[in-house]
Design a protein around this motif. Structure first.
Motif, PDB file in Angstrom:
ATOM      1  N   LYS A 193      13.086  11.415  14.115  1.00 27.31           N
ATOM      2  CA  LYS A 193      14.267  11.462  13.245  1.00 27.31           C
ATOM      3  C   LYS A 193      14.244  10.350  12.197  1.00 27.31           C
ATOM      4  CE  LYS A 193      17.281  13.838  16.431  1.00 27.31           C
ATOM      5  NZ  LYS A 193      18.540  13.835  17.168  1.00 27.31           N
ATOM      6  N   HIS A 194      13.432   9.345  12.429  1.00 27.76           N
ATOM      7  CA  HIS A 194      13.307   8.229  11.484  1.00 27.76           C
ATOM      8  C   HIS A 194      11.971   8.253  10.758  1.00 27.76           C
ATOM      9  CE1 HIS A 194      16.978   6.455  13.020  1.00 27.76           C
ATOM     10  NE2 HIS A 194      16.538   6.738  14.230  1.00 27.76           N
ATOM     11  N   ARG A 195      11.333   9.417  10.727  1.00 20.30           N
ATOM     12  CA  ARG A 195       9.980   9.532  10.153  1.00 20.30           C
ATOM     13  C   ARG A 195       9.934   9.125   8.686  1.00 20.30           C
ATOM     14  NH1 ARG A 195      12.029  14.452  10.866  1.00 20.30           N
ATOM     15  NH2 ARG A 195      12.174  15.844   9.091  1.00 20.30           N
ATOM     16  N   ARG A 196      10.988   9.385   7.942  1.00 21.83           N
ATOM     17  CA  ARG A 196      10.980   9.013   6.519  1.00 21.83           C
ATOM     18  C   ARG A 196      10.960   7.497   6.358  1.00 21.83           C
ATOM     19  NH1 ARG A 196      12.298  12.909   2.799  1.00 21.83           N
ATOM     20  NH2 ARG A 196      13.462  11.443   1.507  1.00 21.83           N
ATOM     21  N   THR A 197      11.805   6.821   7.104  1.00 24.60           N
ATOM     22  CA  THR A 197      11.849   5.357   7.029  1.00 24.60           C
ATOM     23  C   THR A 197      10.540   4.749   7.508  1.00 24.60           C
ATOM     24  OG1 THR A 197      14.240   5.357   7.354  1.00 24.60           O
ATOM     25  CG2 THR A 197      13.069   3.294   7.834  1.00 24.60           C
ATOM     26  N   VAL A 198      10.053   5.224   8.653  1.00 20.12           N
ATOM     27  CA  VAL A 198       8.815   4.665   9.204  1.00 20.12           C
ATOM     28  C   VAL A 198       7.637   5.008   8.298  1.00 20.12           C
ATOM     29  CG1 VAL A 198       7.258   4.611  11.192  1.00 20.12           C
ATOM     30  CG2 VAL A 198       9.727   4.740  11.559  1.00 20.12           C
ATOM     31  N   GLY A 199       7.599   6.214   7.754  1.00 18.83           N
ATOM     32  CA  GLY A 199       6.533   6.584   6.821  1.00 18.83           C
ATOM     33  C   GLY A 199       6.507   5.683   5.597  1.00 18.83           C
ATOM     34  N   ALA A 200       7.697   5.365   5.078  1.00 15.78           N
ATOM     35  CA  ALA A 200       7.781   4.459   3.922  1.00 15.78           C
ATOM     36  C   ALA A 200       7.323   3.053   4.300  1.00 15.78           C
ATOM     37  CB  ALA A 200       9.210   4.425   3.381  1.00 15.78           C
ATOM     38  N   LEU A 201       7.734   2.587   5.476  1.00 20.50           N
ATOM     39  CA  LEU A 201       7.308   1.255   5.930  1.00 20.50           C
ATOM     40  C   LEU A 201       5.799   1.207   6.153  1.00 20.50           C
ATOM     41  CD1 LEU A 201      10.183   0.412   8.422  1.00 20.50           C
ATOM     42  CD2 LEU A 201       9.723  -0.699   6.220  1.00 20.50           C
ATOM     43  N   LEU A 202       5.254   2.269   6.717  1.00 15.59           N
ATOM     44  CA  LEU A 202       3.817   2.332   6.950  1.00 15.59           C
ATOM     45  C   LEU A 202       3.056   2.345   5.623  1.00 15.59           C
ATOM     46  CD1 LEU A 202       1.771   2.437   9.216  1.00 15.59           C
ATOM     47  CD2 LEU A 202       2.083   4.907   9.317  1.00 15.59           C
ATOM     48  N   ALA A 203       3.540   3.106   4.665  1.00 16.82           N
ATOM     49  CA  ALA A 203       2.910   3.118   3.334  1.00 16.82           C
ATOM     50  C   ALA A 203       2.965   1.722   2.712  1.00 16.82           C
ATOM     51  CB  ALA A 203       3.592   4.144   2.430  1.00 16.82           C
ATOM     52  N   ALA A 204       4.109   1.058   2.839  1.00 19.89           N
ATOM     53  CA  ALA A 204       4.244  -0.304   2.303  1.00 19.89           C
ATOM     54  C   ALA A 204       3.284  -1.265   3.007  1.00 19.89           C
ATOM     55  CB  ALA A 204       5.687  -0.785   2.460  1.00 19.89           C
ATOM     56  N   PHE A 205       3.113  -1.086   4.314  1.00 16.16           N
ATOM     57  CA  PHE A 205       2.167  -1.916   5.062  1.00 16.16           C
ATOM     58  C   PHE A 205       0.750  -1.724   4.520  1.00 16.16           C
ATOM     59  CE2 PHE A 205      -0.855  -2.347   8.598  1.00 16.16           C
ATOM     60  CZ  PHE A 205      -0.646  -3.667   8.950  1.00 16.16           C
ATOM     61  N   PHE A 206       0.360  -0.467   4.280  1.00 17.25           N
ATOM     62  CA  PHE A 206      -0.980  -0.195   3.750  1.00 17.25           C
ATOM     63  C   PHE A 206      -1.159  -0.837   2.367  1.00 17.25           C
ATOM     64  CE2 PHE A 206      -1.029   3.837   6.481  1.00 17.25           C
ATOM     65  CZ  PHE A 206      -1.779   3.232   7.476  1.00 17.25           C
ATOM     66  N   VAL A 207      -0.118  -0.837   1.569  1.00 15.05           N
ATOM     67  CA  VAL A 207      -0.180  -1.492   0.255  1.00 15.05           C
ATOM     68  C   VAL A 207      -0.294  -3.003   0.436  1.00 15.05           C
ATOM     69  CG1 VAL A 207       1.123  -1.977  -1.848  1.00 15.05           C
ATOM     70  CG2 VAL A 207       1.029   0.363  -0.963  1.00 15.05           C
ATOM     71  N   ALA A 208       0.468  -3.548   1.380  1.00 14.44           N
ATOM     72  CA  ALA A 208       0.475  -5.000   1.603  1.00 14.44           C
ATOM     73  C   ALA A 208      -0.879  -5.537   2.061  1.00 14.44           C
ATOM     74  CB  ALA A 208       1.558  -5.376   2.613  1.00 14.44           C
ATOM     75  N   ILE A 209      -1.617  -4.756   2.833  1.00 18.72           N
ATOM     76  CA  ILE A 209      -2.909  -5.248   3.327  1.00 18.72           C
ATOM     77  C   ILE A 209      -4.065  -4.916   2.388  1.00 18.72           C
ATOM     78  CG2 ILE A 209      -2.168  -5.226   5.738  1.00 18.72           C
ATOM     79  CD1 ILE A 209      -3.868  -2.669   6.102  1.00 18.72           C
ATOM     80  N   PHE A 210      -3.799  -4.142   1.346  1.00 21.81           N
ATOM     81  CA  PHE A 210      -4.852  -3.756   0.420  1.00 21.81           C
ATOM     82  C   PHE A 210      -5.541  -4.947  -0.255  1.00 21.81           C
ATOM     83  CE2 PHE A 210      -6.332  -1.611  -3.594  1.00 21.81           C
ATOM     84  CZ  PHE A 210      -7.349  -0.900  -2.989  1.00 21.81           C
ATOM     85  N   PRO A 211      -4.810  -6.008  -0.636  1.00 21.37           N
ATOM     86  CA  PRO A 211      -5.508  -7.166  -1.215  1.00 21.37           C
ATOM     87  C   PRO A 211      -6.578  -7.744  -0.278  1.00 21.37           C
ATOM     88  CG  PRO A 211      -3.183  -7.328  -1.674  1.00 21.37           C
ATOM     89  CD  PRO A 211      -3.355  -6.168  -0.712  1.00 21.37           C
ATOM     90  N   GLY A 212      -6.361  -7.660   1.026  1.00 17.39           N
ATOM     91  CA  GLY A 212      -7.378  -8.099   1.983  1.00 17.39           C
ATOM     92  C   GLY A 212      -8.633  -7.251   1.899  1.00 17.39           C
ATOM     93  N   ASN A 213      -8.455  -5.949   1.692  1.00 17.72           N
ATOM     94  CA  ASN A 213      -9.612  -5.064   1.541  1.00 17.72           C
ATOM     95  C   ASN A 213     -10.359  -5.361   0.245  1.00 17.72           C
ATOM     96  OD1 ASN A 213      -8.721  -3.881   3.899  1.00 17.72           O
ATOM     97  ND2 ASN A 213      -7.832  -2.108   2.898  1.00 17.72           N
ATOM     98  N   ILE A 214      -9.601  -5.646  -0.808  1.00 15.43           N
ATOM     99  CA  ILE A 214     -10.232  -6.022  -2.083  1.00 15.43           C
ATOM    100  C   ILE A 214     -11.004  -7.324  -1.908  1.00 15.43           C
ATOM    101  CG2 ILE A 214      -9.789  -6.739  -4.457  1.00 15.43           C
ATOM    102  CD1 ILE A 214      -7.360  -4.804  -4.400  1.00 15.43           C
ATOM    103  N   ALA A 215     -10.389  -8.286  -1.227  1.00 19.43           N
ATOM    104  CA  ALA A 215     -11.061  -9.575  -0.987  1.00 19.43           C
ATOM    105  C   ALA A 215     -12.343  -9.388  -0.194  1.00 19.43           C
ATOM    106  CB  ALA A 215     -10.117 -10.531  -0.268  1.00 19.43           C
ATOM    107  N   GLN A 216     -12.329  -8.484   0.782  1.00 19.22           N
ATOM    108  CA  GLN A 216     -13.539  -8.244   1.561  1.00 19.22           C
ATOM    109  C   GLN A 216     -14.663  -7.756   0.648  1.00 19.22           C
ATOM    110  OE1 GLN A 216     -13.276  -5.305   4.715  1.00 19.22           O
ATOM    111  NE2 GLN A 216     -15.210  -5.949   5.593  1.00 19.22           N
ATOM    112  N   TYR A 217     -14.320  -6.915  -0.317  1.00 22.13           N
ATOM    113  CA  TYR A 217     -15.322  -6.440  -1.273  1.00 22.13           C
ATOM    114  C   TYR A 217     -15.779  -7.569  -2.196  1.00 22.13           C
ATOM    115  CZ  TYR A 217     -17.275  -4.201  -5.387  1.00 22.13           C
ATOM    116  OH  TYR A 217     -18.088  -3.877  -6.439  1.00 22.13           O
ATOM    117  N   VAL A 218     -14.830  -8.268  -2.786  1.00 24.96           N
ATOM    118  CA  VAL A 218     -15.145  -9.320  -3.760  1.00 24.96           C
ATOM    119  C   VAL A 218     -15.924 -10.461  -3.112  1.00 24.96           C
ATOM    120  CG1 VAL A 218     -14.111 -11.078  -5.262  1.00 24.96           C
ATOM    121  CG2 VAL A 218     -13.197  -8.755  -5.260  1.00 24.96           C
ATOM    122  N   GLU A 219     -15.514 -10.862  -1.902  1.00 23.45           N
ATOM    123  CA  GLU A 219     -16.165 -11.979  -1.210  1.00 23.45           C
ATOM    124  C   GLU A 219     -17.436 -11.560  -0.468  1.00 23.45           C
ATOM    125  OE1 GLU A 219     -13.040 -13.516   1.297  1.00 23.45           O
ATOM    126  OE2 GLU A 219     -11.803 -14.085  -0.430  1.00 23.45           O
TER     127      GLU A 219
END
Length: 145
Positions: free
Chosen positions: A65-91
């Motif tokens: 019943k809270h799938r919309r909220t959790v889906g949005a939070l999960l998407a935001a989490f994936f965005v938040a950790i993306f700089p770490g993935n970029i750093a792994q490539y750059v470094e």
């Protein structure tokens, strides 16, 4: 079972599994992915992100019943950790078999896919019927017309 429901359960299970791995057998691999510039201790970062992954994944599965909220939070989490993935490539950091620039670069293209899957499985993407059509359909069901 609806495709979105299956997607929500699969992604939620994936997140719980990844979170548990953060706290157990793959802890050092995840530590290697924390960028050098990140101001928080590598181990604390890995533990905290693992706990968040377990929580979000479990909520995505257990709280439909809270799938919309959790889906949005999960998407935001994936965005938040993306700089770490970029750093792994750059470094040029090796972790999880990503030991070439090509492999690390290819991985970057999967993060936006995870964002979209979280939004889709959470019911935040896709066509929506207008409220009037939904109300009319409800009335037809209730009256048998």
């Amino acid at each position: 079972m609806k495709a979105q429901t299956l997607g929500r359960i699969v992604l939620g299970g994936f997140m719980v599994t990844a979170g548990v791995l953060h706290l157990t057998t793959q802890r050092q691999e995840f530590q290697a992915q924390v960028p050098d510039w990140f101001p928080v201790d590598e181990d604390l970062t890995v533990v905290a992100s693992g706990v968040v992954e377990i929580g979000l994944g479990a909520a995505f599965v257990a709280l439909p019943k809270h799938r919309r909220t959790v889906g949005a939070l999960l998407a935001a989490f994936f965005v938040a950790i993306f700089p770490g993935n970029i750093a792994q490539y750059v470094e040029g950091t090796d972790a999880f078999g990503l030991d070439t620039d090509r492999a690390r670069l290819t991985r970057l293209f999967f993060q936006p896919v995870l964002v979209l899957v979280a939004l889709w499985a959470g019911g935040l993407l896709g066509r929506r019927r207008p409220a009037v059509a939904e109300e009319q359909q409800r009335e037809e069901v209730e009256t048998g017309e």
